[in-house]
Scaffold this motif. Structure first.
Motif, PDB file in Angstrom:
ATOM      1  N   ARG A   7      14.943  -2.753  -1.157  1.00 61.33           N
ATOM      2  CA  ARG A   7      13.778  -2.782  -2.054  1.00 61.33           C
ATOM      3  C   ARG A   7      12.549  -2.220  -1.353  1.00 61.33           C
ATOM      4  N   ASP A   8      12.248  -2.715  -0.154  1.00 66.36           N
ATOM      5  CA  ASP A   8      11.066  -2.253   0.579  1.00 66.36           C
ATOM      6  C   ASP A   8      11.189  -0.781   0.962  1.00 66.36           C
ATOM      7  N   GLU A  10      12.796   1.552  -0.619  1.00 68.11           N
ATOM      8  CA  GLU A  10      12.572   2.341  -1.833  1.00 68.11           C
ATOM      9  C   GLU A  10      11.093   2.379  -2.196  1.00 68.11           C
ATOM     10  N   GLN A  11      10.425   1.240  -2.163  1.00 68.93           N
ATOM     11  CA  GLN A  11       9.015   1.177  -2.554  1.00 68.93           C
ATOM     12  C   GLN A  11       8.120   1.957  -1.595  1.00 68.93           C
ATOM     13  N   ILE A  12       8.362   1.809  -0.302  1.00 72.76           N
ATOM     14  CA  ILE A  12       7.564   2.560   0.667  1.00 72.76           C
ATOM     15  C   ILE A  12       7.894   4.048   0.580  1.00 72.76           C
ATOM     16  N   THR A  14       8.800   5.838  -1.901  1.00 74.43           N
ATOM     17  CA  THR A  14       8.279   6.516  -3.088  1.00 74.43           C
ATOM     18  C   THR A  14       6.761   6.392  -3.228  1.00 74.43           C
ATOM     19  N   ALA A  15       6.128   5.598  -2.381  1.00 73.24           N
ATOM     20  CA  ALA A  15       4.661   5.477  -2.424  1.00 73.24           C
ATOM     21  C   ALA A  15       4.032   6.816  -2.040  1.00 73.24           C
ATOM     22  N   GLY A  71       3.182   0.966  -1.550  1.00 73.83           N
ATOM     23  CA  GLY A  71       4.056   0.666  -2.679  1.00 73.83           C
ATOM     24  C   GLY A  71       4.203  -0.815  -2.969  1.00 73.83           C
ATOM     25  N   GLY A  72       3.173  -1.605  -2.649  1.00 73.56           N
ATOM     26  CA  GLY A  72       3.241  -3.041  -2.884  1.00 73.56           C
ATOM     27  C   GLY A  72       3.911  -3.820  -1.760  1.00 73.56           C
ATOM     28  N   VAL A  73       4.273  -3.137  -0.685  1.00 72.83           N
ATOM     29  CA  VAL A  73       4.913  -3.777   0.457  1.00 72.83           C
ATOM     30  C   VAL A  73       3.913  -3.864   1.603  1.00 72.83           C
TER      31      VAL A  73
END
Length: 123
Positions: A7-8, A10-12, A14-15, A71-73
């Motif tokens: 999850r992290d 992917e979020q980082i 794509t940020a 990315g919210g992380v």
């Protein structure tokens, strides 16, 4: 070495940007610096356009750790100097992600910038 969870990662990955705060010798965090971030395979990387002479890069050398937000992380990390064998994958990731910034992306693909490639490892 600790790995990113899916999850992290992917979020980082794509940020659009990442805020990096390096840790001073006394353990306090420096002010955040906003930069591009890429994912290559299961790793996360950043580079300094100014190479190893860049102020934020020099700040990572005191303790080799800090904190990133993207990315919210929010994650405490270790800064590992990338091996030259990793440069090609990181170059490709920068071209793929930021290639639409044609005149800018080339600045992170120079030999000068490559020498400052850091792998961000969660801790």
């Amino acid at each position: 070495m600790t790995r990113w969870n899916d999850r992290d990662l992917e979020q980082i990955g794509t940020a659009e940007e990442l805020d990096l705060r390096s840790e001073r010798a006394d353990g306090t965090l420096r002010d955040p610096v906003t930069m591009w971030v890429v994912r290559a395979d299961e790793q996360v990387y950043v580079r300094s356009v100014k190479g190893i002479d860049g102020p934020w890069y020099r700040g990572t050398r005191s303790r080799h750790q800090g904190r990133v937000d993207a990315g919210g992380v929010r994650q405490d990390v270790t800064f590992r100097t990338a091996d030259p064998g990793e440069y090609a994958a990181v170059d490709a990731a920068y071209r793929d992600k930021y290639g639409h910034y044609t005149s800018i992306v080339e600045h992170v693909l120079t030999d000068r910038a490559r020498t400052s490639t850091l792998c961000l490892e969660p801790r």
